[in-house]
Motif scaffolding. Structure first.
Motif, PDB file in Angstrom:
ATOM      1  N   HIS A  76       9.962   1.625  -1.802  1.00  0.00           N
ATOM      2  CA  HIS A  76      10.952   0.565  -1.788  1.00  0.00           C
ATOM      3  C   HIS A  76      12.359   1.095  -1.980  1.00  0.00           C
ATOM      4  O   HIS A  76      13.278   0.349  -2.237  1.00  0.00           O
ATOM      5  CB  HIS A  76      10.596  -0.478  -2.843  1.00  0.00           C
ATOM      6  N   LYS A 138      -4.739   5.618  -9.100  1.00  0.00           N
ATOM      7  CA  LYS A 138      -3.863   5.540 -10.276  1.00  0.00           C
ATOM      8  C   LYS A 138      -4.691   5.875 -11.509  1.00  0.00           C
ATOM      9  O   LYS A 138      -5.871   5.494 -11.583  1.00  0.00           O
ATOM     10  CB  LYS A 138      -3.302   4.121 -10.434  1.00  0.00           C
ATOM     11  N   THR A 185      -3.211  -6.155  -9.121  1.00  0.00           N
ATOM     12  CA  THR A 185      -1.904  -6.590  -8.632  1.00  0.00           C
ATOM     13  C   THR A 185      -1.632  -8.026  -9.106  1.00  0.00           C
ATOM     14  O   THR A 185      -2.548  -8.849  -9.139  1.00  0.00           O
ATOM     15  CB  THR A 185      -1.911  -6.546  -7.088  1.00  0.00           C
TER      16      THR A 185
HETATM   17  O1  LIG Z   1      -0.390  -1.171  -6.666  1.00  0.00           O
HETATM   18  C1  LIG Z   1      -0.279  -2.386  -6.644  1.00  0.00           C
HETATM   19  O2  LIG Z   1      -1.008  -3.128  -7.329  1.00  0.00           O
HETATM   20  C2  LIG Z   1       0.782  -3.041  -5.816  1.00  0.00           C
HETATM   21  C3  LIG Z   1       1.732  -2.049  -5.240  1.00  0.00           C
HETATM   22  C4  LIG Z   1       2.826  -2.638  -4.434  1.00  0.00           C
HETATM   23  O3  LIG Z   1       2.967  -3.816  -4.312  1.00  0.00           O
HETATM   24  C5  LIG Z   1       3.763  -1.757  -3.745  1.00  0.00           C
HETATM   25  O4  LIG Z   1       3.861  -0.558  -4.049  1.00  0.00           O
HETATM   26  O5  LIG Z   1       4.454  -2.282  -2.850  1.00  0.00           O
END
Ligand SMILES: O=C(O)CCC(=O)C(=O)O
Length: 310
Positions: A76, A138, A185
């Motif tokens: 992002h 993760k 999420t």
């Molecule tokens: O890892 C997630 O639960 C969501 C990750 C996410 O929304 C993102 O990196 O755009």
């Protein structure tokens, strides 16, 4: 097989913008493929016991070819600023491994027929393309995984057109049970926006598929369970010919062994998910079908051959 739950999830994705399709892929199939995940990731037990090789996976100086984290950086466009509060931190994205994987079972899971059927049903067409394909691991403690709520602006080079027939389908197929403490999420329903709306948790067992539209606000949350981990496969689809949507590309890997074995196992419909021309397409000549058989030893090229000249 289209079940009531499947149809309910399609409807929920269309009207509320997201859904968890529970148990879409049988857990036994996930478990078989996940046995091969450890060619790409340290096992959670190794990582959490402090095994130096496993720990080095998340360090930039790691040179171990066995683990190949793709340093994608923060999708992002923002780097992390310390460990407190919601932020896009570079270390959140270190645990990405791109398709094709070194495991045939994981490669086959990327286009599991039930996942593909769901996407076709939800998107209202059979002519779809896979455009995001990777695995994300993760582990508790690697970083603070908490993100700000956001809509994904990084799958499209122009503004999203938000009507049925135009939507792409973003999704996470859970490879481990995703429950409280290991980062399910958080999602807001369509029309809700932060702050002030109540987020819902997209928890689900392994084999479940979280699907959401690009206009849905959502965020990653931190992993807090001691010894915890979360693995999922990013599987996103777009309509054929929607070139403005994209994320991963597959051609760059298409002369490597794992892809060749995978491609040789595919039907024309499966290869079309990657953009390969279907049998009967003007692209194909008799020589090219011969070359396809040479390139992908063992492929059943009869559909392409039988459609020549029709
Ligand atoms: O890892 C997630 O639960 C969501 C990750 C996410 O929304 C993102 O990196 O755009």
């Amino acid at each position: 097989m289209v079940t009531t739950e499947f149809e309910t999830a399609v409807e929920q994705w269309r009207t509320q913008g997201w859904a968890v399709v529970h148990d879409l892929v049988p857990a036994a199939e996930i478990d078989e493929a996940v046995d091969e995940l450890w060619q790409h990731f340290p096992t959670p037990a190794d990582y959490h016991s402090g095994n130096p090789e496993a720990r080095s996976y998340f360090e930039n100086e790691s040179t171990d070819a066995r683990y190949r984290p793709a340093s994608q950086g923060a999708f992002h466009g923002q780097g992390g600023k310390g460990d407190e509060g919601p932020s896009f931190r570079l270390r959140q994205f270190l645990g990405h491994v791109l398709f094709p994987y070194d495991s045939h079972l994981l490669n086959r899971l990327q286009i599991h027929p039930r996942v593909v059927d769901f996407a076709k049903c939800a998107m209202g067409t059979d002519d779809i393309r896979l455009y995001q394909a990777r695995i994300w691991g993760k582990y508790t403690g690697v970083t603070n995984y908490e993100q700000p709520f956001h809509q994904d602006g990084n799958h499209n080079i122009v503004p999203d057109r938000l009507e049925l027939g135009w939507w792409n389908l973003e999704g996470f197929l859970y490879l481990s049970d995703v429950e409280d403490g290991v980062g399910p999420t958080e999602v807001l329903s369509l029309g809700d926006s932060p702050p002030g709306s109540n987020p819902q948790s997209a928890a689900g067992r392994r084999g479940s598929y979280l699907v959401y539209r690009t206009d849905v606000w959502h965020r990653g949350v931190n992993l807090t369970r001691e010894g915890g981990s979360r693995f999922l496969m990013n599987i996103a689809f777009k309509h054929a010919h929607h070139e403005w949507i994209g994320f991963d590309s597959f051609q760059q890997h298409s002369n490597r062994g794992p892809w060749s074995k995978f491609a040789a196992s595919c039907t024309p419909e499966e290869l079309a998910l990657f953009g390969a021309p279907m049998p009967g397409h003007p692209y194909w000549t008799s020589e090219l079908v011969d070359a396809l058989e040479v390139r992908y030893q063992g492929i059943d090229a009869s559909p392409w051959r039988e459609a020549l000249g029709k």
